[in-house]
Structures are given as C-alpha cells and as structure tokens.
Design a protein around this motif. Structure first.
Motif, PDB file in Angstrom:
ATOM      1  N   UNK A  54     -37.869  36.321  48.602  1.00 44.60           N
ATOM      2  CA  UNK A  54     -38.955  35.663  48.228  1.00 44.60           C
ATOM      3  C   UNK A  54     -38.981  34.912  46.667  1.00 44.60           C
ATOM      4  N   UNK A  55     -38.560  35.748  45.839  1.00 42.03           N
ATOM      5  CA  UNK A  55     -38.170  35.528  44.503  1.00 42.03           C
ATOM      6  C   UNK A  55     -37.040  34.459  44.554  1.00 42.03           C
ATOM      7  N   UNK A  56     -36.023  34.545  44.970  1.00 44.73           N
ATOM      8  CA  UNK A  56     -35.066  33.569  45.012  1.00 44.73           C
ATOM      9  C   UNK A  56     -35.474  32.096  45.665  1.00 44.73           C
ATOM     10  N   UNK A  57     -36.242  32.285  46.739  1.00 46.91           N
ATOM     11  CA  UNK A  57     -36.901  30.820  47.498  1.00 46.91           C
ATOM     12  C   UNK A  57     -37.727  30.170  46.512  1.00 46.91           C
ATOM     13  N   UNK A  58     -38.427  30.861  45.659  1.00 47.27           N
ATOM     14  CA  UNK A  58     -39.554  30.372  44.885  1.00 47.27           C
ATOM     15  C   UNK A  58     -38.915  29.987  43.355  1.00 47.27           C
ATOM     16  N   UNK A  59     -37.555  29.918  43.210  1.00 44.44           N
ATOM     17  CA  UNK A  59     -36.916  29.760  41.892  1.00 44.44           C
ATOM     18  C   UNK A  59     -36.686  28.388  41.965  1.00 44.44           C
ATOM     19  N   UNK A  60     -37.207  27.601  41.135  1.00 43.78           N
ATOM     20  CA  UNK A  60     -37.185  26.091  41.055  1.00 43.78           C
ATOM     21  C   UNK A  60     -35.889  25.458  40.416  1.00 43.78           C
ATOM     22  N   UNK A  61     -34.835  26.536  40.010  1.00 43.89           N
ATOM     23  CA  UNK A  61     -33.683  25.829  39.535  1.00 43.89           C
ATOM     24  C   UNK A  61     -32.621  25.815  40.703  1.00 43.89           C
ATOM     25  N   UNK A  62     -33.072  25.854  41.972  1.00 45.12           N
ATOM     26  CA  UNK A  62     -32.046  25.625  42.833  1.00 45.12           C
ATOM     27  C   UNK A  62     -33.050  25.435  44.515  1.00 45.12           C
ATOM     28  N   UNK A  63     -32.449  24.703  45.366  1.00 46.78           N
ATOM     29  CA  UNK A  63     -33.091  24.543  46.671  1.00 46.78           C
ATOM     30  C   UNK A  63     -32.259  25.187  47.713  1.00 46.78           C
ATOM     31  N   UNK A  64     -32.863  26.116  48.474  1.00 44.41           N
ATOM     32  CA  UNK A  64     -32.019  26.704  49.703  1.00 44.41           C
ATOM     33  C   UNK A  64     -31.865  25.704  50.676  1.00 44.41           C
ATOM     34  N   UNK A 112     -30.860  22.383  41.051  1.00 46.05           N
ATOM     35  CA  UNK A 112     -31.692  21.245  40.769  1.00 46.05           C
ATOM     36  C   UNK A 112     -31.283  21.325  39.242  1.00 46.05           C
ATOM     37  N   UNK A 113     -30.975  21.891  38.563  1.00 47.82           N
ATOM     38  CA  UNK A 113     -30.976  22.005  36.982  1.00 47.82           C
ATOM     39  C   UNK A 113     -29.299  22.219  36.685  1.00 47.82           C
ATOM     40  N   UNK A 114     -28.826  21.657  35.630  1.00 50.32           N
ATOM     41  CA  UNK A 114     -27.423  22.021  35.256  1.00 50.32           C
ATOM     42  C   UNK A 114     -27.249  23.736  34.929  1.00 50.32           C
ATOM     43  N   UNK A 115     -26.120  24.006  35.431  1.00 50.14           N
ATOM     44  CA  UNK A 115     -25.924  25.469  35.089  1.00 50.14           C
ATOM     45  C   UNK A 115     -24.587  25.620  34.234  1.00 50.14           C
ATOM     46  N   UNK A 116     -24.591  26.169  33.027  1.00 49.30           N
ATOM     47  CA  UNK A 116     -23.537  26.107  32.282  1.00 49.30           C
ATOM     48  C   UNK A 116     -22.974  27.510  32.602  1.00 49.30           C
ATOM     49  N   UNK A 117     -21.661  27.754  32.029  1.00 46.59           N
ATOM     50  CA  UNK A 117     -20.996  29.060  32.258  1.00 46.59           C
ATOM     51  C   UNK A 117     -21.709  30.501  31.560  1.00 46.59           C
ATOM     52  N   UNK A 118     -22.508  29.758  30.519  1.00 45.51           N
ATOM     53  CA  UNK A 118     -23.269  30.899  29.771  1.00 45.51           C
ATOM     54  C   UNK A 118     -24.566  31.113  30.614  1.00 45.51           C
ATOM     55  N   UNK A 119     -25.328  30.167  31.223  1.00 47.25           N
ATOM     56  CA  UNK A 119     -26.133  30.225  32.162  1.00 47.25           C
ATOM     57  C   UNK A 119     -25.847  31.300  33.237  1.00 47.25           C
ATOM     58  N   UNK A 120     -24.583  31.024  33.820  1.00 41.10           N
ATOM     59  CA  UNK A 120     -24.254  31.813  35.088  1.00 41.10           C
ATOM     60  C   UNK A 120     -23.997  33.341  34.553  1.00 41.10           C
ATOM     61  N   UNK A 121     -23.482  33.508  33.307  1.00 39.15           N
ATOM     62  CA  UNK A 121     -23.169  34.869  32.912  1.00 39.15           C
ATOM     63  C   UNK A 121     -24.500  35.499  32.573  1.00 39.15           C
ATOM     64  N   UNK A 122     -25.731  34.868  32.176  1.00 38.40           N
ATOM     65  CA  UNK A 122     -26.848  35.396  31.840  1.00 38.40           C
ATOM     66  C   UNK A 122     -27.480  35.725  33.064  1.00 38.40           C
ATOM     67  N   UNK A 123     -27.550  34.818  34.069  1.00 40.86           N
ATOM     68  CA  UNK A 123     -28.200  35.223  35.303  1.00 40.86           C
ATOM     69  C   UNK A 123     -27.520  36.184  35.993  1.00 40.86           C
ATOM     70  N   UNK A 124     -26.164  36.353  36.039  1.00 40.23           N
ATOM     71  CA  UNK A 124     -25.457  37.285  36.472  1.00 40.23           C
ATOM     72  C   UNK A 124     -25.963  38.832  35.867  1.00 40.23           C
ATOM     73  N   UNK A 125     -25.768  39.006  34.405  1.00 42.54           N
ATOM     74  CA  UNK A 125     -26.307  40.029  33.949  1.00 42.54           C
ATOM     75  C   UNK A 125     -27.495  40.791  34.246  1.00 42.54           C
ATOM     76  N   UNK A 126     -28.798  39.710  34.034  1.00 40.26           N
ATOM     77  CA  UNK A 126     -29.899  39.930  34.643  1.00 40.26           C
ATOM     78  C   UNK A 126     -30.109  40.477  35.902  1.00 40.26           C
TER      79      UNK A 126
END
Length: 145
Positions: A67-77, A16-30
């Motif tokens: 539940x956490x993933x489903x409530x994340x507004x950055x994407x829609x399942x 639902x929002x743009x994801x850059x390669x840096x965003x993906x690395x940060x998401x993966x690390x967390x």
C-alpha cells in the motif's frame, strides 16, 4: 491467511521523478532499515527509468508495504504480482534490501525479463517460460551458489 504466512510481491514501475545514484543509495538504506524491523527481504533494480522490486515476508507486512509503495508519487506501478509462499521458502534471507548492480543486471538479463513482464496481460496466467517469477528464481539460484 495466517499471521505467520509468507507472501511475496514482485512489481515493475516507472519513475515519475529523476533518481540519482545518491537517491538510490538513500532509498535502499532507509528500506533496508525498515525492512529489517518488519522481517522483509528482497531486492531492488533500477535502470534509470524503471524499477523492478521483489519483496518477501509476513503477509501482513507485505500488504502494508505494498500500500505504501503504491501510494508513493515518485513512481507508477505498471505490473504487480503477489503469491503466497510456503513457510520455509524465503529466498533472500540475508537481503533486507539489496540494490542490484550493473554486473548482476547483465548476468540476469533483466532487460528481457522486464519486457516479458510488460507483455503479460494482467487477466491471463503467464506461461512457465514467461513467468514473472523467473527472474527471482534465477537470482535465488545465483544467491545460493
């Protein structure tokens, strides 16, 4: 379900929002850090607009994370599949969160898998040939090789 029962979650979602390669690395690390603490393993794939994620671990931890993933507004399942696993059937013991790269995506023919996933009616059991677990089965075989 017993506390020590394993469960897996496979889902496809649209960004639902743009994801850059840096965003993906940060998401993966967390995610990797958090998943290690919860005894969750799995992988994430992103094609620029859609995510495909597989997670496996203790049922209560997977339920909480779902539940956490489903409530994340950055994407829609778009599609979601869960299943119980035998206690000894964890597939990705070394991957607390693995971000798939383009070479792996090519090997796995993920575009076709995504299309198949999106065409499966939610109220109908998928045939073996179009099973949403096919990708994970194939990836697990590659990982074991």
């Amino acid at each position: 379900m017993p506390d020590d029962a394993l469960q897996s979650l496979l889902y496809v979602s649209t960004a639902e929002v743009p994801f850059t390669s840096v965003d993906l690395v940060n998401l993966t690390s967390r995610s990797e850090y958090a998943n290690q603490k919860r005894d969750i393993t799995g992988y994430l794939w992103f094609d620029g607009s859609m995510f495909l994620q597989y997670l496996e671990g203790p049922a209560d931890a997977i339920d909480t994370l779902e539940t956490k993933i489903a409530n994340d507004p950055r994407h829609s399942i778009v599609k979601r599949f869960t299943r119980s696993l035998p206690a000894d059937e964890r597939r990705f013991t070394d991957w607390s969160m693995r971000l798939m790269n383009d070479n792996e995506r090519f090997e796995m023919h993920m575009e076709g898998v995504l299309v198949a996933l999106l065409e499966i009616p939610q109220d109908e059991e998928p045939s073996q040939a179009r099973s949403p677990w096919t990708l994970t089965d194939r990836l697990s075989e590659l990982h074991a090789a």
